[in-house]
Design an enzyme around this catalytic site. Structure first.
Site, PDB file in Angstrom:
ATOM      1  N   TYR A   1      -0.060  -4.815  -5.303  1.00  0.00           N
ATOM      2  CA  TYR A   1       0.698  -4.762  -4.053  1.00  0.00           C
ATOM      3  C   TYR A   1       2.032  -5.494  -4.151  1.00  0.00           C
ATOM      4  O   TYR A   1       2.701  -5.699  -3.138  1.00  0.00           O
ATOM      5  CB  TYR A   1      -0.138  -5.358  -2.915  1.00  0.00           C
TER       6      TYR A   1
ATOM      7  N   CYS B   1      -2.637   1.150   7.308  1.00  0.00           N
ATOM      8  CA  CYS B   1      -1.321   0.961   6.702  1.00  0.00           C
ATOM      9  C   CYS B   1      -0.893  -0.478   6.935  1.00  0.00           C
ATOM     10  O   CYS B   1      -0.649  -0.870   8.080  1.00  0.00           O
ATOM     11  CB  CYS B   1      -0.294   1.921   7.301  1.00  0.00           C
TER      12      CYS B   1
ATOM     13  N   CYS C   1      18.802  -5.808   6.696  1.00  0.00           N
ATOM     14  CA  CYS C   1      19.582  -5.840   5.463  1.00  0.00           C
ATOM     15  C   CYS C   1      21.022  -5.490   5.817  1.00  0.00           C
ATOM     16  O   CYS C   1      21.258  -4.501   6.515  1.00  0.00           O
ATOM     17  CB  CYS C   1      19.016  -4.845   4.460  1.00  0.00           C
TER      18      CYS C   1
ATOM     19  N   GLU D   1       1.339  -0.255  -6.916  1.00  0.00           N
ATOM     20  CA  GLU D   1       1.333   1.017  -6.200  1.00  0.00           C
ATOM     21  C   GLU D   1       2.774   1.379  -5.843  1.00  0.00           C
ATOM     22  O   GLU D   1       3.466   0.608  -5.178  1.00  0.00           O
ATOM     23  CB  GLU D   1       0.477   0.917  -4.940  1.00  0.00           C
TER      24      GLU D   1
ATOM     25  N   TYR E   1      -7.150   5.059 -10.156  1.00  0.00           N
ATOM     26  CA  TYR E   1      -7.034   4.124  -9.034  1.00  0.00           C
ATOM     27  C   TYR E   1      -7.964   2.938  -9.222  1.00  0.00           C
ATOM     28  O   TYR E   1      -7.588   1.785  -8.976  1.00  0.00           O
ATOM     29  CB  TYR E   1      -7.349   4.852  -7.732  1.00  0.00           C
TER      30      TYR E   1
ATOM     31  N   CYS F   1       0.833  -1.203   0.000  1.00  0.00           N
ATOM     32  CA  CYS F   1       0.000   0.000   0.000  1.00  0.00           C
ATOM     33  C   CYS F   1       0.868   1.255   0.000  1.00  0.00           C
ATOM     34  O   CYS F   1       1.703   1.451   0.887  1.00  0.00           O
ATOM     35  CB  CYS F   1      -0.909  -0.002   1.221  1.00  0.00           C
TER      36      CYS F   1
ATOM     37  N   ASP G   1      -3.245  -7.123   2.239  1.00  0.00           N
ATOM     38  CA  ASP G   1      -3.570  -6.564   0.923  1.00  0.00           C
ATOM     39  C   ASP G   1      -3.146  -7.550  -0.154  1.00  0.00           C
ATOM     40  O   ASP G   1      -1.970  -7.937  -0.228  1.00  0.00           O
ATOM     41  CB  ASP G   1      -2.845  -5.233   0.708  1.00  0.00           C
TER      42      ASP G   1
END
Length: 225
Positions: free
Chosen positions: A138, A203, A212, A98, A86, A55, A133
């Site tokens: 996504y 969210c 990482c 997105e 959208y 998202c 999502d």
């Protein structure tokens, strides 16, 4: 669900919606948090990085909060339909994901640091979903603006895959493609800096919890940064 059967299938160019030659909506002039223009051309010396990590509301907020980022805007990238809406992207019939465009000052933050933030802020192994999502919009992606960015993105992916594998995670599904092959189309005004104007907005962004490695991205002179 609108065109629900298409949401887990990436359309071919022939299958994609036709789109239009120009946007049918306006984009706000300035960033609601940073105060800088959303659309280019940008000041000399700044660079552009494009990321997709679920998202785009939450993804954009992660980057605008980062020192050295000059402006951010959300949009659609990686598909075939020009100037999509959208609703069209949500249909699964454009091929777009997105995305967030990050305009940054390389004197203050390196592209390698942005890549580290990208990998750690979502789960790049989930394919056509991120958290709750689901759908092709996504999927995880990096769209690069130079050969140097392409090389750095691929190197960071390979290094992060090693630590993810050691931690028991699956293979990275992130697309890494030149942005010239997949134009960035700004999203509607109500999506720009959405979580600044809707502080309790949803969210679904969440990382794997695996760091990482620092210094996995080679600098142009061959050193790590």
């Amino acid at each position: 669900m609108l065109f629900g059967s298409h949401k887990n299938h990436l359309p071919t160019p022939d299958e994609a919606l036709p789109g239009r030659p120009e946007r049918e909506f306006t984009v706000p002039e300035r960033h609601t948090v940073l105060g800088n223009p959303l659309l280019g051309p940008y000041p000399e010396g700044l660079e552009v990085a494009d990321f997709a990590m679920g998202c785009f509301w939450g993804a954009e907020r992660i980057f605008w909060r980062t020192d050295g980022v000059w402006t951010t805007l959300v949009g659609y990238q990686g598909g075939h339909t020009p100037n999509p809406s959208y609703e069209e992207v949500c249909s699964g019939r454009t091929g777009h994901t997105e995305a967030v465009r990050v305009v940054f000052d390389p004197a203050k933050i390196s592209y390698g640091s942005l890549l580290k933030l990208f990998w750690e802020s979502h789960d790049p192994t989930q394919g056509f979903r991120q958290g709750n999502d689901t759908g092709t919009q996504y999927r995880s992606a990096i769209h690069t603006s130079s050969p140097a960015q392409q090389s750095a993105a691929e190197s960071s992916r390979d290094a992060y895959q090693k630590v993810l594998t050691s931690a028991g995670h699956a293979a990275i599904t992130t697309e890494i493609l030149p942005a010239t092959d997949r134009p960035f189309y700004p999203a509607e005004g109500y999506h720009q800096q959405y979580l600044d104007r809707n502080i309790n907005g949803y969210c679904g962004i969440g990382g794997t919890g695996v760091a990482c490695p620092v210094g996995v991205v080679p600098a142009p002179d061959g050193t790590a940064k």
